[in-house]
Design an enzyme around this catalytic site. Structure first.
Site, PDB file in Angstrom:
ATOM      1  N   ARG A  79       7.206  11.239 -32.795  1.00 33.06           N
ATOM      2  CA  ARG A  79       8.577  11.444 -33.225  1.00 33.06           C
ATOM      3  C   ARG A  79       8.627  12.166 -34.560  1.00 33.06           C
ATOM      4  O   ARG A  79       7.737  12.019 -35.395  1.00 33.06           O
ATOM      5  CB  ARG A  79       9.293  10.103 -33.390  1.00 33.06           C
ATOM      6  CG  ARG A  79       9.402   9.324 -32.087  1.00 33.06           C
ATOM      7  CD  ARG A  79      10.126   8.029 -32.309  1.00 33.06           C
ATOM      8  NE  ARG A  79       9.558   7.310 -33.426  1.00 33.06           N
ATOM      9  CZ  ARG A  79      10.226   6.467 -34.190  1.00 33.06           C
ATOM     10  NH1 ARG A  79      11.498   6.231 -33.973  1.00 33.06           N
ATOM     11  NH2 ARG A  79       9.627   5.846 -35.177  1.00 33.06           N
ATOM     12  N   SER A 143      -1.076   6.364 -37.278  1.00 41.11           N
ATOM     13  CA  SER A 143      -1.524   4.995 -37.027  1.00 41.11           C
ATOM     14  C   SER A 143      -2.905   4.921 -36.401  1.00 41.11           C
ATOM     15  O   SER A 143      -3.090   4.464 -35.273  1.00 41.11           O
ATOM     16  CB  SER A 143      -0.490   4.289 -36.167  1.00 41.11           C
ATOM     17  OG  SER A 143       0.763   4.414 -36.802  1.00 41.11           O
ATOM     18  N   ASP A 197       1.298   2.539 -39.537  1.00 49.42           N
ATOM     19  CA  ASP A 197       2.539   1.932 -39.014  1.00 49.42           C
ATOM     20  C   ASP A 197       2.723   0.478 -39.451  1.00 49.42           C
ATOM     21  O   ASP A 197       3.852   0.024 -39.651  1.00 49.42           O
ATOM     22  CB  ASP A 197       2.651   2.072 -37.480  1.00 49.42           C
ATOM     23  CG  ASP A 197       1.460   1.511 -36.735  1.00 49.42           C
ATOM     24  OD1 ASP A 197       0.467   1.128 -37.382  1.00 49.42           O
ATOM     25  OD2 ASP A 197       1.519   1.457 -35.487  1.00 49.42           O
TER      26      ASP A 197
END
Ligand code: ADP
Ligand code: MG
Length: 457
Positions: A79, A143, A197
């Site tokens: 994203r 992440s 994350d």
């Protein structure tokens, strides 16, 4: 004595998955040992739980403000986000985001292809938002395990979770991103922070709730971070204050310390994975693997004639077919057995009523163990924090994100209960912290910008 029915045999097979309280306490204890090894100067290099410093030195104080770009790479979706943070009396965080696909061939192609693709997505997003001409500060949620040497430098140690792009391991991913932006010669960005994350999740929660000093992810992967005392982080200079450490606890067990509780099914899942022998704890606890463990048990039970009339269908042989979302559906308390059969039917598995009972039992057992193991790890973390602070009793909040945690009908409850039992001196509140990868990255970037301005003045 009554004749042993299929269910009895199944229960025997599943017994190995049922951990006793003593076993869970042992898991907690071993996690504590591995934490110590990761933090220690002499033990770090050979440690499995790496305890990476993140250079995040404090949680947000509410004064953060500005427009930030965030990238979220390392989950199911890639994203790009625009996060607008307003401070003052009316604190608001406004987010805009777009999801982009990362095709398998890019995920497992060359690093240059991967980063060109990422920059292409950013370009599309900036067009969409009409913001191509501003040099926005960016937080890169990445992440994967990274060896950070500052807030804006992170060397990828190893890919996990299905990523395999070449020429990235051992490289600074911020450098790779900056080079990708340069190659395109179309827009400029100020890459301020590389963010895990878990850390984003902790920061997002801490923005709302000051007692949050732990982050937990139970999604595709499993990982945690927390605020550790600088004096205990021997891999970083300095003894004052605290720093958030990205535990990378998914690798717990990679030295064999969990082998006594791993089953043949865990080993089968591991052997067929992209990274055999690695991330052994994660492979017992996280969304990417629970369905595979279930599938391997089902195959074995079918082979032994206890399921599906002994017929192993092509479907059942297909890796990945049994997604973790089916565990959530099948284990739902509201579901009648007939509906379990219809889910299995959708998967191409013809089941009898007995089959559906067994499948439900298998799913429940696998996810129960996952939640308990995750809880045992968390118990080790909160008790460590409590001891750091010399407290007999401690209140603490854990920010959590991840679809397994959010959507599975029992995972969160069992995990909470396990932490309560294994760390009775800690009063732990779990706080669902959604969108840490976006909002949290922006908050960390904001803090980074503020620190930079302070240094310059
Ligand atoms: P990520 O960890 O990839 O950032 P998520 O937190 O959304 O993203 O987790 C996605 C993972 O959650 C999927 O890979 C899948 O294993 C698992 N998952 C998806 N849907 C469900 C569900 N309904 N119940 C439990 N687990 C799920
Ligand atoms: Mg995520």
């Amino acid at each position: 004595m009554p004749l042993e029915g299929p269910l009895d045999t199944v229960i025997k097979t599943l017994a190995e998955f049922r951990l006793t309280n003593d076993q869970l306490l042992e898991v907690k204890k071993r996690m504590r040992t591995e934490i110590q090894n990761g933090l220690g100067k002499k033990t770090h290099d050979n440690a499995t739980v790496k305890m990476w410093p993140t250079y995040v030195r404090s949680t947000p104080d509410g004064s953060e403000k500005g427009d930030f770009l965030a990238l979220d790479l390392g989950g199911t979706n890639f994203r790009v986000l625009l996060v607008k943070i307003r401070s003052g009396k009316r604190r608001t965080v406004e987010m805009h985001n777009k999801i982009y696909a990362i095709p398998m061939e890019v995920m497992q192609g060359t690093g240059e292809e991967l980063f060109d693709h990422i920059v292409q997505c950013i370009s599309d997003f900036l067009d969409y938002m009409g913001m191509k001409n501003t040099r926005l500060p960016l937080g890169f949620t990445f992440s994967f395990p990274c060896r950070q040497t500052s807030l804006d430098a992170g060397i990828l140690v190893t890919w996990t979770k299905g990523f395999k792009a070449t020429d990235c391991e051992g490289e600074d991913v911020v450098g790779l991103l900056r080079e990708g932006i340069k190659r395109r010669e179309e827009f400029d960005l100020d890459v301020v922070a590389v963010v895990n994350d878990t850390v984003g999740t902790m920061m997002t929660c801490a923005y709302e709730e000051a007692t949050c000093e732990v982050g937990l992810i139970a999604g595709t992967g499993s990982n945690a971070c927390y605020m550790e005392e600088m004096r205990n982080i021997e891999t970083v200079e300095g003894d004052v204050g605290r720093m958030c450490v990205n535990m990378e606890w998914g690798a717990f067990g990679d030295n064999g310390c969990l082998d006594d509780i791993r089953t043949e099914y865990d080993r089968a899942v591991d052997d067929l994975s992209l990274n055999p022998g690695k991330q052994r704890y994660e492979k017992m606890c996280s969304g990417m693997y629970l369905g595979e463990i279930v599938r391997n048990i089902l195959i074995d039970l079918t082979k032994r004639g206890f399921l599906f009339r002994g017929q192993i269908s092509e479907t059942l042989k297909t890796r990945g077919i049994f997604e973790t979302k089916f565990l959530s559906q099948i284990e739902s308390d509201r579901l009648a057995l007939l509906q379990v059969r219809s889910i299995l039917q959708q998967l191409g598995l013809d089941s009898t009523c007995d089959d559906s009972i067994i499948v439900k039992e298998v799913c429940g057992t696998v996810s129960h163990r996952a939640a308990q193991l995750c809880g045992a790890g968390m118990a080790a973390v909160v008790d460590k924090i409590r001891e750091n602070r010399g407290l007999d009793q401690m209140d603490i909040t854990v920010g959590v994100d991840g679809t397994l945690y959010k959507l599975h009908p029992h995972f969160s409850g069992i995990m909470h209960q396990t932490v309560k039992e294994l760390a009775p001196k800690c009063n732990v509140t779990f706080f669902l912290s959604e969108d840490g990868s976006g909002k949290g990255a922006a908050l960390i970037t904001a803090v980074g910008c503020r620190m930079r301005e302070q240094e310059e003045s």
